[in-house]
Design an enzyme around this catalytic site. Sequence first.
Site, PDB file in Angstrom:
ATOM      1  N   LEU A 203       0.831  -1.526   0.061  1.00  0.00           N
ATOM      2  CA  LEU A 203      -0.031   0.104  -0.316  1.00  0.00           C
ATOM      3  C   LEU A 203       0.666   1.541  -0.158  1.00  0.00           C
ATOM      4  O   LEU A 203       1.907   1.203   0.582  1.00  0.00           O
ATOM      5  CB  LEU A 203      -0.750  -0.008   1.366  1.00  0.00           C
ATOM      6  CG  LEU A 203      -1.744  -0.635   1.251  1.00  0.00           C
ATOM      7  CD1 LEU A 203      -2.214  -1.247   2.886  1.00  0.00           C
ATOM      8  CD2 LEU A 203      -3.151  -0.751   0.833  1.00  0.00           C
TER       9      LEU A 203
ATOM     10  N   ASP B  87       2.780  -6.571   2.600  1.00  0.00           N
ATOM     11  CA  ASP B  87       3.278  -5.144   3.305  1.00  0.00           C
ATOM     12  C   ASP B  87       3.341  -6.299   4.468  1.00  0.00           C
ATOM     13  O   ASP B  87       3.902  -5.284   6.455  1.00  0.00           O
ATOM     14  CB  ASP B  87       2.007  -4.198   3.976  1.00  0.00           C
ATOM     15  CG  ASP B  87       1.876  -3.515   3.351  1.00  0.00           C
ATOM     16  OD1 ASP B  87       2.985  -2.023   2.341  1.00  0.00           O
ATOM     17  OD2 ASP B  87       1.016  -2.559   1.998  1.00  0.00           O
TER      18      ASP B  87
ATOM     19  N   GLU C 243       5.380  -4.168  12.633  1.00  0.00           N
ATOM     20  CA  GLU C 243       5.412  -3.320  13.820  1.00  0.00           C
ATOM     21  C   GLU C 243       3.697  -3.261  13.724  1.00  0.00           C
ATOM     22  O   GLU C 243       3.114  -2.878  15.081  1.00  0.00           O
ATOM     23  CB  GLU C 243       5.967  -1.846  13.703  1.00  0.00           C
ATOM     24  CG  GLU C 243       5.392  -1.239  15.056  1.00  0.00           C
ATOM     25  CD  GLU C 243       6.538  -0.033  14.928  1.00  0.00           C
ATOM     26  OE1 GLU C 243       6.741   0.477  15.771  1.00  0.00           O
ATOM     27  OE2 GLU C 243       5.741   0.715  13.799  1.00  0.00           O
ATOM     28  N   ASP C 244       2.686  -3.044  12.637  1.00  0.00           N
ATOM     29  CA  ASP C 244       1.777  -2.772  12.775  1.00  0.00           C
ATOM     30  C   ASP C 244       0.615  -3.727  13.412  1.00  0.00           C
ATOM     31  O   ASP C 244      -0.553  -3.040  13.872  1.00  0.00           O
ATOM     32  CB  ASP C 244       1.451  -2.323  11.292  1.00  0.00           C
ATOM     33  CG  ASP C 244       1.790  -1.168  11.012  1.00  0.00           C
ATOM     34  OD1 ASP C 244       2.175   0.011  11.461  1.00  0.00           O
ATOM     35  OD2 ASP C 244       2.787  -0.409   9.870  1.00  0.00           O
TER      36      ASP C 244
ATOM     37  N   ARG D   6      -3.847  -5.844   5.074  1.00  0.00           N
ATOM     38  CA  ARG D   6      -3.073  -5.610   6.504  1.00  0.00           C
ATOM     39  C   ARG D   6      -4.375  -6.773   7.617  1.00  0.00           C
ATOM     40  O   ARG D   6      -3.499  -6.987   8.136  1.00  0.00           O
ATOM     41  CB  ARG D   6      -3.047  -4.161   6.997  1.00  0.00           C
ATOM     42  CG  ARG D   6      -1.984  -3.914   5.328  1.00  0.00           C
ATOM     43  CD  ARG D   6      -1.375  -3.348   5.809  1.00  0.00           C
ATOM     44  NE  ARG D   6       0.144  -4.082   6.491  1.00  0.00           N
ATOM     45  CZ  ARG D   6       1.178  -3.561   7.252  1.00  0.00           C
ATOM     46  NH1 ARG D   6       1.482  -2.044   7.601  1.00  0.00           N
ATOM     47  NH2 ARG D   6       1.778  -4.521   8.103  1.00  0.00           N
TER      48      ARG D   6
ATOM     49  N   ARG E  25      -5.759   4.219   9.827  1.00  0.00           N
ATOM     50  CA  ARG E  25      -5.748   2.941  10.656  1.00  0.00           C
ATOM     51  C   ARG E  25      -6.334   2.511  12.265  1.00  0.00           C
ATOM     52  O   ARG E  25      -6.219   1.819  12.292  1.00  0.00           O
ATOM     53  CB  ARG E  25      -4.420   2.453  10.039  1.00  0.00           C
ATOM     54  CG  ARG E  25      -4.076   2.948   8.799  1.00  0.00           C
ATOM     55  CD  ARG E  25      -4.771   1.817   7.830  1.00  0.00           C
ATOM     56  NE  ARG E  25      -3.731   2.459   6.576  1.00  0.00           N
ATOM     57  CZ  ARG E  25      -2.693   1.870   5.923  1.00  0.00           C
ATOM     58  NH1 ARG E  25      -2.357   0.826   6.899  1.00  0.00           N
ATOM     59  NH2 ARG E  25      -2.750   1.985   4.480  1.00  0.00           N
TER      60      ARG E  25
ATOM     61  N   HIS F 167       0.595   7.427   9.918  1.00  0.00           N
ATOM     62  CA  HIS F 167       0.696   6.468  11.147  1.00  0.00           C
ATOM     63  C   HIS F 167       1.479   7.868  12.261  1.00  0.00           C
ATOM     64  O   HIS F 167       1.767   8.733  11.767  1.00  0.00           O
ATOM     65  CB  HIS F 167       1.527   5.309  10.770  1.00  0.00           C
ATOM     66  CG  HIS F 167       1.119   3.863  10.513  1.00  0.00           C
ATOM     67  ND1 HIS F 167       1.642   3.386   9.680  1.00  0.00           N
ATOM     68  CD2 HIS F 167      -0.226   3.745  10.595  1.00  0.00           C
ATOM     69  CE1 HIS F 167       0.767   2.317   9.778  1.00  0.00           C
ATOM     70  NE2 HIS F 167      -0.469   2.166  10.399  1.00  0.00           N
TER      71      HIS F 167
ATOM     72  N   CYS G  80       8.793   0.587  11.219  1.00  0.00           N
ATOM     73  CA  CYS G  80       7.390  -0.343  11.053  1.00  0.00           C
ATOM     74  C   CYS G  80       8.090  -2.347  10.903  1.00  0.00           C
ATOM     75  O   CYS G  80       7.536  -2.700  10.861  1.00  0.00           O
ATOM     76  CB  CYS G  80       7.151  -0.295  10.199  1.00  0.00           C
ATOM     77  SG  CYS G  80       7.055   1.464   9.697  1.00  0.00           S
TER      78      CYS G  80
END
Length: 262
Positions: free
Chosen positions: A24, A66, A71-72, A91, A137, A168, A255
């Site tokens: 993305l 992704d 980390e997301d 995701r 997000r 973010h 990330c």
Amino acid sequence: MSHPSFEFSHALCRLPASSVTDGLRAQDQGDPDPLTFAAEHAAYISALRDAGCDVTLLPKDEAYPDSVFIEDPALVLNGAAIVLRPGAETRLGEAAALRPSLVENMNNVIDLETEGYVDGGDILCTDDRVLLGLSARTNIQGAEDLRPIVESLGYSLDVLQTPPEILHFKTESSLLDHETVLATPALAASGAFKGLNVIETAEGEEAAANAIRVNDYVFLSAGHPKTAEKLQAAGYTLKILNTSQAALVDGGLSCMSLRYSR
Ligand code: CIR
């Protein structure tokens, strides 16, 4: 209670998938090149090891372009991993895909039960505070459902607003030490960092803000000489890393690892 926010014995990372070309991005500046991405990622892993982390490297997950941005889908607080609920449709499944590795590697795994969303990239932790930026997000429901978990682990939760043009919260901020953050002037101006010292990125070097403090080092993306100079003048020891390919899909240094101690 207070927890060391930048001292880590371990890191969990995932190799970039070849499908990262489908990652993305807000603006298309061309696809990342998987081979160059792999080389930059390898240098990042070496830097984590040099900084004293025992790195567990998970295999590529081609189903999730992704997934290198590990980390997301999770947040680690004081040795406990919280499985989050990423806010981008492509995701969302990364959380369940990552969960078994969290169980294997962390002291304790807690599932965020919510119909809302929280991305780890929206969360900046100090020794006793969790700063969470609402964004495209991360929504209020996710944030409020996360609150009891964060508080049970001994942290307070501040829910803040990420300015709309920022992907973010941590795209534009990072922790430098117990009481200091590096942030872009735009995010600093939002008033998010009350009670903390702020070092601002130099003009035109906003991408430098996605940095990380790992033990004795601050990892900084290459190409930000004025910010590097400011940080060195403030006494930080830098490791400069290339993130040209991650940047093409809006990623950066923070990330690409979950950092923790056990
Ligand atoms: C995404 O849009 O989700 C990825 N292409 C980039 C995620 C970067 N992660 C982060 O800032 N924490």
